[in-house]
Every structure is written in C-alpha cells, then in structure tokens.
Design a protein around this motif. Structure first.
Motif, mmCIF file in Angstrom:
data_model
loop_
_atom_site.group_PDB
_atom_site.id
_atom_site.type_symbol
_atom_site.label_atom_id
_atom_site.label_comp_id
_atom_site.label_asym_id
_atom_site.label_seq_id
_atom_site.Cartn_x
_atom_site.Cartn_y
_atom_site.Cartn_z
ATOM 1 N N TYR A 240 53.075 46.652 52.430
ATOM 2 C CA TYR A 240 52.122 47.201 51.451
ATOM 3 C C TYR A 240 52.301 48.723 51.343
ATOM 4 C CZ TYR A 240 47.482 47.613 49.158
ATOM 5 O OH TYR A 240 46.440 47.854 48.289
ATOM 6 N N ARG B 75 47.821 35.622 36.867
ATOM 7 C CA ARG B 75 48.288 34.230 36.811
ATOM 8 C C ARG B 75 47.192 33.268 36.373
ATOM 9 N NH1 ARG B 75 50.099 34.215 42.841
ATOM 10 N NH2 ARG B 75 48.064 35.201 42.769
ATOM 11 N N SER B 76 45.918 33.565 36.726
ATOM 12 C CA SER B 76 44.841 32.587 36.471
ATOM 13 C C SER B 76 44.216 32.787 35.090
ATOM 14 C CB SER B 76 43.733 32.705 37.516
ATOM 15 O OG SER B 76 44.137 33.456 38.607
ATOM 16 N N ARG C 226 40.469 39.545 38.092
ATOM 17 C CA ARG C 226 39.361 39.748 39.044
ATOM 18 C C ARG C 226 39.491 41.140 39.653
ATOM 19 N NH1 ARG C 226 42.528 38.160 43.826
ATOM 20 N NH2 ARG C 226 44.021 36.639 43.082
#
Ligand code: NAP
Length: 279
Positions: free
Chosen positions: A155, A38-39, A16
């Motif tokens: 981050y 992962r998806s 995505r």
C-alpha cells in the motif's frame, strides 16, 4: 479549475466510502459524473444521490485491477460524456498484512488498482484535456505514501507512487492549463477501508494520530481542484512538521511511529481481523 459547474468528471471507487462522498460533493457543485467501481447496484445508489443534485450521472462498471479495466472505462466514459475535464483517481485497496506472507496475486492486484490504473487513466484522458487546454487530475493518496508504514508495504509503495506521479505531472505540464493534485487522508472514520479499525479495542495510535471524515476528504478534493493545490494533507493533528523533519533527519524521526504505537496498532488490527475471520 475555478468553475466546476457543467464540467464532466470520472470518479473511480464511487460505489462507497470516500468516493461516494467525493461524487456527491462534485454533484453539489454542478459537475456531471461518470461513476465507476465494480459493484453496479452500489454505483447506482451514488448516481441517484448525484442526480438528486441536478446533474447527469452515468454508471460504468469496471475492474481496475484488470489490465484492460482502465482503457475500457475511458472508452465508455468518452462515449457517455463526450469529453472528460476531471479525473478523480480514488479507487484503492489497502491489503494490510505481513509482507513476507503476502501472495503474489494480492500484490499484483494492489499495484494494478492503486498505481497502474491511475497512471493508465491519467495517460488516456490527458490528450483530450491538453487539446482543450483545461482539465484536472486529482488522486487520493495516503499518509502511508508520505511515510512508509509497517504492515502496509504494498500500500505504501503504491501511494508513494501516486505522490510522485502528481509531482512529475505538475512539472511536465506546467503552463498547459491543466492541474494535478494529490489528497492525503489520514485515518478516515465512519466510512471507507479503515472504518473497521474503530471496532478494534485499544488502538492508542489511532487516538494519538486522530481520525478524519470522508466529508472532509471530499471537501479537500474539491478545494484541490478549484485552487490547483499540489498536495493537501487531511488529518486532525499537524503531521507536516514531522514529515519535514523526517526529510531532514530520517534516522532521528524513524522511531516516532514506534513510540506512538503505529506498528502496534496494525499488529492488533491484524490479530483482530484474523480472530474475527476464524469466528
Ligand atoms: N479510508 C481511509 O482511512 C483512507 C485513508 C487514506 C487513503 N485512503 C484512500 O482513499 C481511497 C478510497 O478508499 P475508501 O476508504 O473509500 O475505501 P473503500 O470504502 O474500500 O472503497 C474503495 C472503492 O474502490 C473500489 N474498488 C476496489 N477494488 C476495485 C477494483 N478492482 N476495480 C475498481 N474499483 C475498485 C470499490 O468499489 P467496488 O468494490 O465496488 O469495486 C470502492 O468504491 C483509496 O485510494 C484509499 O487508499 C483511504
């Protein structure tokens, strides 16, 4: 690497956000893809969009916050594609929050995904690229990796690391035929990990600093590879003069983010997120 058609690339974080745009932009230039995240169902969507542009696209699910994730991805990628010419280190998490309240697991996951896996993927794919005398590694950094940003401590730390890695690799492998780039997006709208900020009311800094799009980041990524550019900032307002000034006079420049409301933006965003998660 001027000619991209027919090359093989690994793109991380391709399920995505920016990664999907990068994958499609590379596919449009004839690059065959190994797509990871992962998806799996989301990766399959990206793969379908890539295949529609006439290239091969394989999906390899991997958790890059896991210590073995990068090695497994490299092994599977080499099995699938034979040789890898391009590595796009794009997967990342922001883990926005107050640093003193960040738990260790969140911190370790962010460091592992945003930095250790980037080093590890690069280290494992480099020997093959060196053997062939061609290859390119492009990593997606962040403005938080050029100037430390409040509520983004972990981050910022990892994204500074990605900039340092790219500079050091360019120095070490100069003349090898290999290229290394870092692409530095500002705040991306429409898609990606900061898209939710557009729902938070009253973020003055977001308006002042401006926003960019995933498509522009993808175009910059392709340009960085083709021209072997060390670093591209993708932001609508010119931030480079400010960064140069910060290097010369850090104390003088330090108040500027406060003045334009950057810490306030993230404070509001955190309050909004906490409120939404309670609702
Ligand atoms: N969006 C912005 O405003 C912005 C600005 C500057 C820099 N960046 C950088 O751009 C890159 C892409 O961000 P984005 O905005 O596209 O974010 P995003 O929409 O949240 O996408 C992140 C990608 O990373 C993958 N990912 C997350 N955790 C993972 C894990 N443990 N193992 C493997 N893959 C994982 C996600 O897939 P799964 O969840 O399926 O695993 C997804 O594909 C990041 O490096 C980010 O730091 C973004």
């Amino acid at each position: 690497m001027r000619e991209l058609a027919g090359r093989n690339a690994v793109v991380t974080g391709a399920s995505r956000g920016i990664g999907r745009h990068i994958a499609v932009a590379l596919a449009a230039r004839g690059v065959h893809l190994v797509l990871s995240a992962r998806s799996e169902p989301e990766l399959e969507r990206t793969a379908a969009a890539a295949r529609a542009r006439g290239v091969r696209a394989t999906v390899v699910a991997a958790d890059l916050a896991h210590p073995d994730g990068a090695a497994q991805l490299v092994e599977r990628s080499l099995d699938e594609a034979g040789a890898i010419d391009l590595l796009v280190n794009n997967a990342g998490v922001q883990c926005l929050g107050r640093f003193a309240r960040t738990d260790l697991d969140t911190l370790l996951d962010a460091v592992h995904l945003n930095l250790i896996s980037v080093l590890q993927l690069t280290r494992l794919l480099l020997p093959g690229m060196l053997e062939r005398g061609r290859g390119h590694v492009v990593s997606i950094g962040s403005m938080t990796g050029k100037a430390g940003v409040a509520y983004n401590v972990a981050y910022s730390t990892t994204k500074f690391g990605v900039v340092g890695m790219t500079q050091a690799l360019r120095a070490e492998y100069h003349g090898s035929g290999l290229g290394f780039s870092v692409v530095i997006p500002g705040i991306v709208r429409g898609d990606g990990l900061a898209a939710w900020l557009q729902d938070v009311p009253g973020l003055r800094a977001r308006t002042l600093v401006g926003t960019t799009t995933p498509a522009r980041v993808a175009q910059a990524t392709v340009r960085a590879i083709q021209r072997d550019l060390p670093e591209i900032v993708v932001n609508p307002t010119p931030v480079r003069p400010l960064l140069a000034l910060a290097a010369l006079a850090p104390r003088a420049v330090e108040p500027i983010p406060r003045i334009i409301g950057v810490p306030e933006m993230y404070r509001r965003a955190l309050a909004y997120r906490d409120h939404e998660s309670r609702a």
